[in-house]
Enzyme design. Structure first.
Site, PDB file in Angstrom:
ATOM      1  N   GLY A  60     -85.839  -2.842-100.418  1.00 12.85           N
ATOM      2  CA  GLY A  60     -85.200  -2.745 -98.736  1.00 12.85           C
ATOM      3  C   GLY A  60     -84.629  -1.477 -98.739  1.00 12.85           C
ATOM      4  O   GLY A  60     -84.644  -0.884 -97.977  1.00 12.85           O
ATOM      5  N   ASP A 116     -80.553  -0.725-100.776  1.00 13.48           N
ATOM      6  CA  ASP A 116     -80.186  -0.921 -99.056  1.00 13.48           C
ATOM      7  C   ASP A 116     -78.324  -1.131 -98.985  1.00 13.48           C
ATOM      8  O   ASP A 116     -77.735  -0.726 -98.227  1.00 13.48           O
ATOM      9  CB  ASP A 116     -81.078  -1.024 -98.365  1.00 13.48           C
ATOM     10  CG  ASP A 116     -81.382  -2.730 -99.074  1.00 13.48           C
ATOM     11  OD1 ASP A 116     -80.205  -3.399-100.147  1.00 13.48           O
ATOM     12  OD2 ASP A 116     -81.885  -3.418 -99.014  1.00 13.48           O
ATOM     13  N   ASP A 119     -74.113  -6.213-101.417  1.00 11.93           N
ATOM     14  CA  ASP A 119     -73.487  -7.773-101.449  1.00 11.93           C
ATOM     15  C   ASP A 119     -72.497  -8.386-102.648  1.00 11.93           C
ATOM     16  O   ASP A 119     -71.600  -7.728-102.894  1.00 11.93           O
ATOM     17  CB  ASP A 119     -74.899  -8.381-100.614  1.00 11.93           C
ATOM     18  CG  ASP A 119     -74.179  -9.691-100.401  1.00 11.93           C
ATOM     19  OD1 ASP A 119     -73.124  -9.867 -99.998  1.00 11.93           O
ATOM     20  OD2 ASP A 119     -74.707 -10.858 -99.522  1.00 11.93           O
ATOM     21  N   PHE A 169     -75.056 -10.988 -91.181  1.00 13.89           N
ATOM     22  CA  PHE A 169     -76.440 -10.776 -92.243  1.00 13.89           C
ATOM     23  C   PHE A 169     -76.928  -9.531 -90.910  1.00 13.89           C
ATOM     24  O   PHE A 169     -77.376  -9.408 -89.997  1.00 13.89           O
ATOM     25  CB  PHE A 169     -77.627 -11.271 -91.972  1.00 13.89           C
ATOM     26  CG  PHE A 169     -78.689 -11.467 -92.513  1.00 13.89           C
ATOM     27  CD1 PHE A 169     -78.655 -11.440 -94.626  1.00 13.89           C
ATOM     28  CD2 PHE A 169     -79.678 -11.341 -91.691  1.00 13.89           C
ATOM     29  CE1 PHE A 169     -80.009 -11.215 -95.046  1.00 13.89           C
ATOM     30  CE2 PHE A 169     -80.811 -11.408 -92.230  1.00 13.89           C
ATOM     31  CZ  PHE A 169     -80.955 -10.643 -94.019  1.00 13.89           C
ATOM     32  N   ASP A 176     -84.917  -6.754 -94.273  1.00 16.83           N
ATOM     33  CA  ASP A 176     -85.395  -7.142 -93.442  1.00 16.83           C
ATOM     34  C   ASP A 176     -84.971  -8.709 -92.858  1.00 16.83           C
ATOM     35  O   ASP A 176     -83.986  -9.239 -93.794  1.00 16.83           O
ATOM     36  CB  ASP A 176     -86.778  -8.021 -94.692  1.00 16.83           C
ATOM     37  CG  ASP A 176     -86.111  -8.706 -95.118  1.00 16.83           C
ATOM     38  OD1 ASP A 176     -85.663  -8.025 -96.565  1.00 16.83           O
ATOM     39  OD2 ASP A 176     -87.207  -9.536 -95.657  1.00 16.83           O
ATOM     40  N   ARG A 182     -87.449  -4.284 -90.897  1.00 19.20           N
ATOM     41  CA  ARG A 182     -87.908  -3.487 -91.926  1.00 19.20           C
ATOM     42  C   ARG A 182     -87.768  -1.579 -91.336  1.00 19.20           C
ATOM     43  O   ARG A 182     -87.447  -0.945 -91.006  1.00 19.20           O
ATOM     44  CB  ARG A 182     -88.175  -3.041 -93.391  1.00 19.20           C
ATOM     45  CG  ARG A 182     -88.744  -4.712 -93.663  1.00 19.20           C
ATOM     46  CD  ARG A 182     -89.246  -3.893 -95.315  1.00 19.20           C
ATOM     47  NE  ARG A 182     -88.493  -5.390 -95.901  1.00 19.20           N
ATOM     48  CZ  ARG A 182     -88.071  -5.598 -96.874  1.00 19.20           C
ATOM     49  NH1 ARG A 182     -86.709  -4.918 -96.913  1.00 19.20           N
ATOM     50  NH2 ARG A 182     -88.234  -6.921 -97.964  1.00 19.20           N
TER      51      ARG A 182
HETATM   52  P1  5GP Z   1     -76.645  -8.793-103.832  1.00 16.65           P
HETATM   53  O1  5GP Z   1     -77.586  -8.529-105.149  1.00 16.65           O
HETATM   54  O2  5GP Z   1     -75.885  -7.645-103.773  1.00 16.65           O
HETATM   55  O3  5GP Z   1     -76.417  -9.908-103.396  1.00 16.65           O
HETATM   56  O4  5GP Z   1     -77.804  -8.202-103.216  1.00 16.65           O
HETATM   57  C1  5GP Z   1     -78.130  -6.923-102.551  1.00 16.65           C
HETATM   58  C2  5GP Z   1     -79.468  -7.063-101.852  1.00 16.65           C
HETATM   59  O5  5GP Z   1     -79.539  -8.672-101.493  1.00 16.65           O
HETATM   60  C3  5GP Z   1     -79.793  -6.239-101.177  1.00 16.65           C
HETATM   61  O6  5GP Z   1     -81.214  -5.307-101.669  1.00 16.65           O
HETATM   62  C4  5GP Z   1     -80.730  -6.875 -99.959  1.00 16.65           C
HETATM   63  O7  5GP Z   1     -82.170  -6.760-100.547  1.00 16.65           O
HETATM   64  C5  5GP Z   1     -80.240  -8.223 -99.637  1.00 16.65           C
HETATM   65  N1  5GP Z   1     -79.327  -8.183 -98.390  1.00 16.65           N
HETATM   66  C6  5GP Z   1     -77.658  -8.553 -98.727  1.00 16.65           C
HETATM   67  N2  5GP Z   1     -77.153  -8.445 -97.777  1.00 16.65           N
HETATM   68  C7  5GP Z   1     -77.844  -7.970 -96.671  1.00 16.65           C
HETATM   69  C8  5GP Z   1     -77.626  -8.018 -95.232  1.00 16.65           C
HETATM   70  O8  5GP Z   1     -77.558  -8.471 -94.486  1.00 16.65           O
HETATM   71  N3  5GP Z   1     -78.868  -8.291 -95.213  1.00 16.65           N
HETATM   72  C9  5GP Z   1     -80.540  -8.033 -95.863  1.00 16.65           C
HETATM   73  N4  5GP Z   1     -81.876  -8.031 -94.677  1.00 16.65           N
HETATM   74  N5  5GP Z   1     -80.849  -8.350 -96.691  1.00 16.65           N
HETATM   75  C10 5GP Z   1     -78.898  -7.682 -97.459  1.00 16.65           C
HETATM   76 MG    MG Z   2     -82.980  -5.488-101.833  1.00 14.24          MG
END
Ligand code: 5GP
Ligand code: MG
Length: 202
Positions: A60, A116, A119, A169, A176, A182
């Site tokens: 990402g 990217d 979350d 999302f 993606d 992407r």
């Molecule tokens: P975390 O580990 O902080 O929950 O998530 C981070 C990863 O989850 C990011 O690097 C990304 O790849 C994916 N991610 C989190 N939220 C989104 C979103 O809204 N859309 C997409 N496409 N990927 C997300």
């Molecule tokens: Mg990621």
């Protein structure tokens, strides 16, 4: 005859952040990160010894990193790390797992982890912990997007964040859905029909 809109564009419900806004913000972020790193380097006894390593989290962070580093006029190395957290059509984090090797020679270096989006924070928490174990000179976290703090499952924040977005999302500019979108050049929300169409193709 009307030209048919390519699915890439047809599937988008709405754009949250357009390409001009992304470009302007990434330009400012690159300058800010570079200036902070330069200050850290200048504090070294011999600044020529200082090394900067940017670690983009695949896949990402690829598009963001490509634009960010071209706004950083300094000596730096890139070392990628792959983490899987949203396998396939999942729209909720399944917890972060490092896929493959983490760079092993980070002791004494100034590291910037690039992702990217922040979350739940699980991805960045895992990567940051493993990097810190190596004894780098500094570790910074730089993300393009940040979801609200209520989404966090780990106590972690970014040192640099491009945009705060709602808990939706998003796809585009590297992000993606099931491997697609992407290359959509803006940050956008998909139409519900697009996700269900991809699901029924399984
Ligand atoms: P975390 O580990 O902080 O929950 O998530 C981070 C990863 O989850 C990011 O690097 C990304 O790849 C994916 N991610 C989190 N939220 C989104 C979103 O809204 N859309 C997409 N496409 N990927 C997300
Ligand atoms: Mg990621």
């Amino acid at each position: 005859m009307a030209t048919k809109e390519p699915p890439l564009f047809r599937d988008i419900d709405r754009v949250l952040i357009d390409r001009e806004a992304i470009a302007a913000r990434v330009r400012a972020m690159g300058a800010e990160v570079a200036a902070d790193l330069q200050r850290a380097i200048d504090r070294h006894h011999d600044p020529a010894d200082a090394q900067v390593v940017l670690i983009p989290i695949l896949t990402g962070a690829l598009v963001f990193t490509a634009d960010l580093i071209r706004q950083m006029p300094m000596m730096l190395c890139l070392r990628v790390v792959a983490v899987s957290s949203y396998p396939g059509r999942s729209m909720a984090s399944k917890g972060a797992k490092i896929a493959g090797e983490l760079p092993q020679d980070l002791a004494g270096k100034h590291v910037v982890i690039v992702d990217d989006i922040l979350d739940t924070g699980q991805t960045l928490a895992v990567v940051k912990r493993l990097i810190q174990e190596q004894g780098p000179a500094s570790v910074r976290i730089c993300v393009l997007l940040r979801k609200p703090e209520s989404c966090r499952k780990e106590r972690i924040d970014a040192d640099y964040s491009g945009f705060d977005i709602p808990d939706e999302f998003v796809v585009g500019y590297g992000l993606d859905y099931d491997g697609f979108y992407r290359n959509y050049p803006q940050i956008a929300v998909l139409r519900a029909a697009a996700t269900s169409a991809l699901e029924s193709r399984a």
